[in-house]
Design a protein around this motif. Structure first.
Motif, short mmCIF file in Angstrom:
data_model
loop_
_atom_site.label_atom_id
_atom_site.label_comp_id
_atom_site.label_asym_id
_atom_site.label_seq_id
_atom_site.Cartn_x
_atom_site.Cartn_y
_atom_site.Cartn_z
N GLU A 19 -31.58 25.28 7.16
CA GLU A 19 -32.16 26.64 7.11
C GLU A 19 -33.65 26.63 7.47
N ILE A 20 -34.31 25.57 7.01
CA ILE A 20 -35.73 25.46 7.36
C ILE A 20 -35.90 25.32 8.87
N ASN A 21 -35.10 24.48 9.47
CA ASN A 21 -35.20 24.29 10.93
C ASN A 21 -34.88 25.59 11.66
N HIS A 22 -33.86 26.33 11.13
CA HIS A 22 -33.52 27.61 11.74
C HIS A 22 -34.67 28.61 11.61
N PHE A 23 -35.33 28.57 10.46
CA PHE A 23 -36.50 29.45 10.24
C PHE A 23 -37.62 29.15 11.27
N ILE A 24 -37.84 27.87 11.50
CA ILE A 24 -38.88 27.50 12.49
C ILE A 24 -38.45 27.92 13.88
N ASP A 25 -37.13 27.77 14.20
CA ASP A 25 -36.65 28.19 15.52
C ASP A 25 -36.88 29.67 15.76
N GLN A 26 -36.63 30.46 14.72
CA GLN A 26 -36.83 31.91 14.86
C GLN A 26 -38.28 32.25 15.22
N HIS A 27 -39.24 31.56 14.63
CA HIS A 27 -40.65 31.86 14.89
C HIS A 27 -41.14 31.31 16.22
N THR A 28 -40.50 30.33 16.77
CA THR A 28 -40.97 29.75 18.05
C THR A 28 -40.13 30.24 19.23
N ARG A 29 -39.10 31.05 18.95
CA ARG A 29 -38.20 31.49 20.01
C ARG A 29 -38.90 32.39 21.02
N SER A 30 -39.89 33.16 20.56
CA SER A 30 -40.55 34.12 21.46
C SER A 30 -41.48 33.45 22.48
N ILE A 31 -41.75 32.20 22.31
CA ILE A 31 -42.64 31.48 23.25
C ILE A 31 -41.85 31.14 24.50
N ASN A 32 -42.38 31.49 25.69
CA ASN A 32 -41.63 31.34 26.93
C ASN A 32 -41.76 29.96 27.56
N TYR A 33 -42.21 29.01 26.82
CA TYR A 33 -42.20 27.62 27.30
C TYR A 33 -41.85 26.74 26.12
#
Length: 595
Positions: A96-110
């Motif tokens: 869940e922690i890793n998923h939380f981090i993915d959600q916050h970095t998903r908007s970065i286009n690189y």
């Protein structure tokens, strides 16, 4: 005689030199001021460009800094890391922690990697990314040169260059910070944020770089984290370059790099302590200056050509009347006397032409008068020869009177006639203009003798002469006019029981000094100046000898020099004191025995 150049040549040469000098100086100062302005603008543009690049780079890193802060301070991260730090079972699963981090970095286009290490490496969390750091435990990097800075910054992001794995080792931008417990501000772990070097490319693209130009960005450890030349990335900046910009002040310097003259523009970030270096070819930076220089030179050459044409036309027009006049004067020398009939455009040449025509009109009269003047000169010679007989006739007549009186035993009258005869002979004699002091004193004795016969005991003369100056050479009739002036203008108008004249002749250094003073009525300061003025030589102001004080003063100056002559002042006797100064000179026959 050397051949002289014409006035036309002199005018053209002179004006041309002046114009060329003015244009050359104007070109020089125009180019200098233009080059300074262009170079200043170029430097300012380079500096502003580097500052903008540094600002864009800071903005990119600050965005990721805020993102890492948001994740680090989120309750889910804080609670889990607190549980791990307290040796408790984490309340949230790692996935869940890793998923939380993915959600916050998903908007970065690189592609980025965000990795969290708990205390003692008990838990590791990361987002999904193709970028992989080269260690799995924080303990593995404790020896890295940049690791101590993470603890020293106490939760603030430290940015530096590093390598990660992505189908091989690649250079990246890395940020690291301590994760701080917001309750007690104690460390809970470490966060690492990995960015691809490509994120800086968009900011660097504003520079239109030439083949020998480049941009370098170094971190706070002087490691090159980005360069338009990929070979530089991961290398250390040259120590000499770092030293030049050690002040951290944004500036532009000029320096040779790899035997090329380069402008190096520098800016420093206060946020992450990174430095931006832009290497710009000096020729490219001032290419506009070369164009300006060519334009200035072309304008200057055109101006010189136009000025020279104007100079030739102006010189030809100005000198033409003078050349015509010179040609006519040359004809006059050969006997041709034709007047000038042309009119000129300027007043001065019109006056010269009129004067030339007047000269020609008077030339015939001048030639006609020459014959008459020759006759007049012959007549004047005859008159002069006759005049030479008159003084001799006068001397002979006085001698006849003397012997007549002597024969009648009229001794005093005879002596008076003899003294008068000698006085006149000395005054009129055409011998040398220079006599000894002794000879002039004898003439003075004769004059005093005649004056005492007239004034008797009323006139007293005190005469003191230093013996060694008696053979000195002085102008004839130097002493008598001084005594005559004292009697006529000083004593006769004064009411005194007796008249006193004191004469002193002596040497002073290399000068012979004669002072004559009396107890007469004297002169005012203004009258003294007037007495020695050259305007005071009219017959009314001359003494009985025909020699006035100003006349004597000017004769001495003309013969001996401007430092000699007469000086008038008030006498202690109450009248006038006249001081005469002449050089101390001896006749060659007496010089050896007199000095």
């Amino acid at each position: 005689m050397s051949k002289k150049s014409s006035i036309l040549t002199q005018l053209i040469s002179g004006f041309s030199l002046i114009i060329i000098a003015i244009v050359a100086v104007t070109i020089f100062w125009s180019y200098r001021s233009s080059s300074e302005a262009v170079q200043s603008r170029s430097n300012q543009y380079l500096l502003e460009s580097v500052k903008q690049l540094q600002g864009k780079m800071d903005a990119i890193l600050l965005d990721h800094d805020r993102l890492s802060s948001t994740i680090m301070l989120s309750p889910i991260i804080q609670n889990n890391l607190k549980d791990v730090a307290g040796n408790r079972r984490p309340r949230t699963d790692g996935r869940e922690i890793n998923h939380f981090i993915d959600q916050h970095t998903r908007s970065i286009n690189y592609d980025v990697q965000l990795k969290l290490f708990s205390l003692y490496d008990r838990q590791v969390y990361s987002n999904t990314s193709s970028l992989k750091v080269l260690w799995e435990r924080e303990q593995e990097i404790h020896s890295a040169y940049w690791y101590p800075a993470i603890g020293e910054n106490r939760g603030k992001m430290v940015w530096f260059g590093a390598d990660v794995w992505q189908n091989g080792n690649i250079p990246v931008l890395m940020g690291a910070r301590q994760i701080i417990n917001y309750d007690d501000l104690q460390p809970l772990g470490t966060l690492f944020l990995v960015l691809p070097v490509a994120v800086i490319d968009n900011a660097v693209n504003q520079f239109q770089l030439g083949p020998h130009e480049k941009i370098q960005i170094s971190d706070s450890f002087n490691t090159i984290v980005y360069s338009t030349d990929p070979k530089d990335i991961g290398m250390y900046m040259e120590s000499g370059m770092v030293e030049k910009f050690s002040s951290g002040k944004a500036q532009v310097i000029q320096q040779k790099v790899a035997s090329r003259n380069m402008f190096i523009s520098y800016a420093h970030s206060a946020y992450n302590q990174w430095s931006v270096y832009a290497y710009i070819d000096a020729k490219e930076a001032v290419k506009d200056l070369n164009s300006i220089r060519r334009n200035i030179l072309l304008i200057g050459l055109f101006g010189i050509a136009a000025a020279l044409l104007f100079t030739f036309f102006f010189s030809w027009t100005l000198s033409r009347p003078i050349r015509i006049l010179a040609f006519k004067l040359n004809k006059v020398e050969r006997g041709t006397t034709l007047p000038l009939l042309k009119r000129t455009m300027n007043k001065e040449m019109d006056i010269l032409y009129s004067s030339y025509n007047s000269m020609l009109q008077n030339l015939d009269h001048t030639i006609a008068d020459l014959a008459d003047k020759r006759i007049s000169e012959k007549q004047a010679q005859i008159v002069a020869l006759k005049a030479q007989f008159r003084p001799h006739f006068l001397y002979n007549t006085l001698n006849t009177i003397y012997w007549s009186l002597a024969g009648k035993r009229l001794r005093e009258e005879a002596q008076m006639v003899l003294a008068l005869s000698d006085l006149l002979r000395y005054s009129i004699d055409r011998g040398s203009e220079f006599v000894t002091v002794e000879e002039d004193l004898q003439q003075l004795d004769r004059f005093i003798y005649l004056q005492k016969l007239r004034y008797e005991e009323k006139l007293r003369v005190e005469l003191t002469v230093i013996p060694e100056v008696r053979l000195c050479q002085i102008m004839k009739l130097t002493l008598q006019p001084l005594i005559e002036n004292a009697i006529t203008h000083g004593l006769e108008p004064a009411v005194r029981d007796y008249w006193l004249i004191r004469v002193l002749v002596y040497s002073e250094g290399s000068s012979l000094v004669i002072t004559v003073e009396d107890n007469g009525e004297g002169m005012t300061g203004e009258r003294m100046i007037e007495a020695l003025s050259t305007e005071n030589n009219s017959p009314v102001n001359l003494l009985h000898t025909g020699i006035g004080l100003s006349n004597l003063h000017n004769r001495i100056k003309l013969i001996y020099g401007q430092e000699y002559g007469l000086k008038l002042s008030e006498s202690e006797l109450g009248g006038l004191l006249v001081r005469v100064t002449v050089p101390l000179q001896y006749d060659q026959d007496h010089k050896g025995g007199s000095t």
